[in-house]
Design an enzyme around this catalytic site. Sequence first.
Site, PDB file in Angstrom:
ATOM      1  N   CYS A 198       8.312 -18.936  17.263  1.00  0.00           N
ATOM      2  CA  CYS A 198       9.298 -18.804  18.347  1.00  0.00           C
ATOM      3  C   CYS A 198      10.594 -19.567  18.084  1.00  0.00           C
ATOM      4  CB  CYS A 198       8.685 -19.292  19.656  1.00  0.00           C
ATOM      5  SG  CYS A 198       7.345 -18.243  20.222  1.00  0.00           S
TER       6      CYS A 198
HETATM    7  N1  LIG Z   1       2.627 -17.383  19.542  1.00  0.00           N
HETATM    8  C1  LIG Z   1       3.341 -17.920  20.506  1.00  0.00           C
HETATM    9  O1  LIG Z   1       3.210 -19.118  20.777  1.00  0.00           O
HETATM   10  C2  LIG Z   1       4.319 -17.095  21.330  1.00  0.00           C
HETATM   11  C3  LIG Z   1       4.822 -17.664  22.505  1.00  0.00           C
HETATM   12  C4  LIG Z   1       5.690 -16.931  23.269  1.00  0.00           C
HETATM   13  C5  LIG Z   1       6.098 -15.672  22.844  1.00  0.00           C
HETATM   14  N2  LIG Z   1       5.612 -15.140  21.687  1.00  0.00           N
HETATM   15  C6  LIG Z   1       6.052 -13.792  21.315  1.00  0.00           C
HETATM   16  O2  LIG Z   1       5.005 -12.878  21.588  1.00  0.00           O
HETATM   17  C7  LIG Z   1       4.993 -11.836  20.607  1.00  0.00           C
HETATM   18  C8  LIG Z   1       3.635 -11.783  19.931  1.00  0.00           C
HETATM   19  O3  LIG Z   1       3.432 -13.001  19.265  1.00  0.00           O
HETATM   20  P1  LIG Z   1       2.005 -13.486  18.775  1.00  0.00           P
HETATM   21  O4  LIG Z   1       2.154 -14.916  18.424  1.00  0.00           O
HETATM   22  O5  LIG Z   1       0.948 -13.075  19.737  1.00  0.00           O
HETATM   23  O6  LIG Z   1       1.856 -12.619  17.441  1.00  0.00           O
HETATM   24  P2  LIG Z   1       0.508 -12.363  16.588  1.00  0.00           P
HETATM   25  O7  LIG Z   1       0.956 -12.012  15.232  1.00  0.00           O
HETATM   26  O8  LIG Z   1      -0.440 -13.490  16.809  1.00  0.00           O
HETATM   27  O9  LIG Z   1      -0.127 -11.098  17.291  1.00  0.00           O
HETATM   28  C9  LIG Z   1       0.444  -9.831  17.280  1.00  0.00           C
HETATM   29  C10 LIG Z   1      -0.673  -8.798  17.181  1.00  0.00           C
HETATM   30  O10 LIG Z   1      -0.071  -7.509  17.242  1.00  0.00           O
HETATM   31  C11 LIG Z   1      -0.767  -6.666  16.312  1.00  0.00           C
HETATM   32  N3  LIG Z   1       0.129  -5.544  16.020  1.00  0.00           N
HETATM   33  C12 LIG Z   1       1.204  -5.490  15.217  1.00  0.00           C
HETATM   34  N4  LIG Z   1       1.780  -4.271  15.256  1.00  0.00           N
HETATM   35  C13 LIG Z   1       1.032  -3.540  16.115  1.00  0.00           C
HETATM   36  C14 LIG Z   1       1.110  -2.208  16.573  1.00  0.00           C
HETATM   37  N5  LIG Z   1       2.094  -1.402  16.168  1.00  0.00           N
HETATM   38  N6  LIG Z   1       0.177  -1.771  17.429  1.00  0.00           N
HETATM   39  C15 LIG Z   1      -0.831  -2.584  17.843  1.00  0.00           C
HETATM   40  N7  LIG Z   1      -0.945  -3.868  17.457  1.00  0.00           N
HETATM   41  C16 LIG Z   1      -0.027  -4.330  16.603  1.00  0.00           C
HETATM   42  C17 LIG Z   1      -1.067  -7.573  15.144  1.00  0.00           C
HETATM   43  O11 LIG Z   1      -2.126  -7.058  14.373  1.00  0.00           O
HETATM   44  C18 LIG Z   1      -1.447  -8.870  15.878  1.00  0.00           C
HETATM   45  O12 LIG Z   1      -2.841  -8.925  16.162  1.00  0.00           O
HETATM   46  C19 LIG Z   1       6.147 -12.139  19.657  1.00  0.00           C
HETATM   47  O13 LIG Z   1       7.292 -11.449  20.086  1.00  0.00           O
HETATM   48  C20 LIG Z   1       6.361 -13.629  19.848  1.00  0.00           C
HETATM   49  O14 LIG Z   1       7.677 -14.014  19.545  1.00  0.00           O
HETATM   50  C21 LIG Z   1       4.701 -15.827  20.931  1.00  0.00           C
END
Ligand SMILES: NC(=O)c1ccc[n+]([C@@H]2O[C@H](COP(=O)([O-])OP(=O)(O)OC[C@H]3O[C@@H](n4cnc5c(N)ncnc54)[C@H](O)[C@@H]3O)[C@@H](O)[C@H]2O)c1
Length: 444
Positions: A284
């Site tokens: 992030c």
């Molecule tokens: N990790 C954090 O602390 C956090 C906090 C706030 C916001 N975010 C935001 O949330 C979003 C997700 O982050 P995250 O950390 O959960 O990512 P992550 O990589 O842990 O999880 C994303 C998931 O989406 C899946 N994926 C990718 N493309 C896909 C598709 N086309 N169809 C279905 N599944 C698909 C991946 O396989 C993965 O399991 C990002 O935009 C991130 O910036 C993350």
Amino acid sequence: MSQTASAPQTATFIDTLTEKISAKTARVGIVGLGYVGLPLAVEFAKAGFSVTGIDLVESKVERINAGDSYVQDVAGQEVAALVDAGQIRATTDFSVIRELDTINICVPTPLRKTKDPDMSYIVSACQEIAKYFHPGMLAILESTTYPGTTEEVVLPMLATSGLEVGRDFFLCFSPERVDPGNPKFQTRNIPKVVGGVTPACTKAGMLFYGQALEHVIPVSSTRVAEMVKLLENTFRMINIGLVNEMAIMSDRMGINIWEVIDAAATKPFGFMPFYPGPGLGGHCIPIDPFYLSWKTRQAGIEARFIELAGYINGQMPHFVVEKIQSALNDCGKPLKNSHVHIMGVAYKRDIDDVRESPALDIIHLLKRRGATVTYSDPYVPSIRVEDEHLFAADEMASVGAADCAVVVTDHSSTDYEKLAGAAKLIVDTRNALRGIDSEKIIRL
Ligand SMILES: NC(=O)c1ccc[n+]([C@@H]2O[C@H](COP(=O)([O-])OP(=O)(O)OC[C@H]3O[C@@H](n4cnc5c(N)ncnc54)[C@H](O)[C@@H]3O)[C@@H](O)[C@H]2O)c1
């Protein structure tokens, strides 16, 4: 997007959706079962909804269906109980969307090498969703992104077949604020901001989150909701940049920055402490502000604070390596061929996530200068640095054997006093050794 006036059809779809959400009979879908999506799926399942998670990765889907968790903040037993009760299931098959009433999109939003937003995950998820999207559905984008994404990218992809937003389907943006490893604030009790394309969309989004989460905060548009997240993370990134620069200045002047911050933090108003460190990490803070600067550049505005803080934060791994090198020099050992042991490689305390971790940069820079590098981390059994795989070593033995140990991540399970006793030399980038007075400790 203009706000849609109420019409007879509006009543039909919004009323049905409202009824289903209120009765918890709405079938909930979560696309992307990562750090954000899995905890969200679990909260809605715990609230009594039937939840279907959709992910591209077969192994994640299999683990969830087997009642297991791969996200540190979600307990395996919790997933197992929900799977057994039939509240949660996972699949790679997007056609289940035909039977769903709501869909939350929680896919990654990384940066390209050029620091431009990589929207490919959102686009490919929406392409699949659009194939099975049907009237009466509520879709909510949660992935962090630039202001305008929901209405400029997602809306046109879902509004195919003549469906009208606010009447035939409902679309919101709601920023995810999860803080992995935070024992006090988790998905359920972190206030949830939600902004819809139309007032009916916002109403549906608020009702939906209100069933499973403690506080829901409506805002007037999807753009405001998108900008909220970028303000929050840009605020952190810039303040960390400021304090990192103060740390570099204090180092030059022989002032202990940690003592300065502690004393400044006694001011009961108008000051909030931020702490220096080896560099930004995670999915992030190092990334999100560049979504904003990319978007504002298109409008002819340079996001100068973001660029400057990005530069200073990006220098921190180099600054740490300089400190290691000069500490070793002072002991008469050149960095080349010295053994440096890195303590902690996760991007922050008590988590297992190494995405964008400054430890990886520090290891790379040390190796490039000819050092032999080992690492230990109770949460991270192996890492990849450039093309090389490294495996976690025994912490105590490695700290004792190394010419210099470096605290990069201050996991709370580590006994720093004991390690300080065993080490020949320690560079502490997190003030983990606060209160321990020793000439062999070099602080940031
Ligand atoms: N990790 C954090 O602390 C956090 C906090 C706030 C916001 N975010 C935001 O949330 C979003 C997700 O982050 P995250 O950390 O959960 O990512 P992550 O990589 O842990 O999880 C994303 C998931 O989406 C899946 N994926 C990718 N493309 C896909 C598709 N086309 N169809 C279905 N599944 C698909 C991946 O396989 C993965 O399991 C990002 O935009 C991130 O910036 C993350």
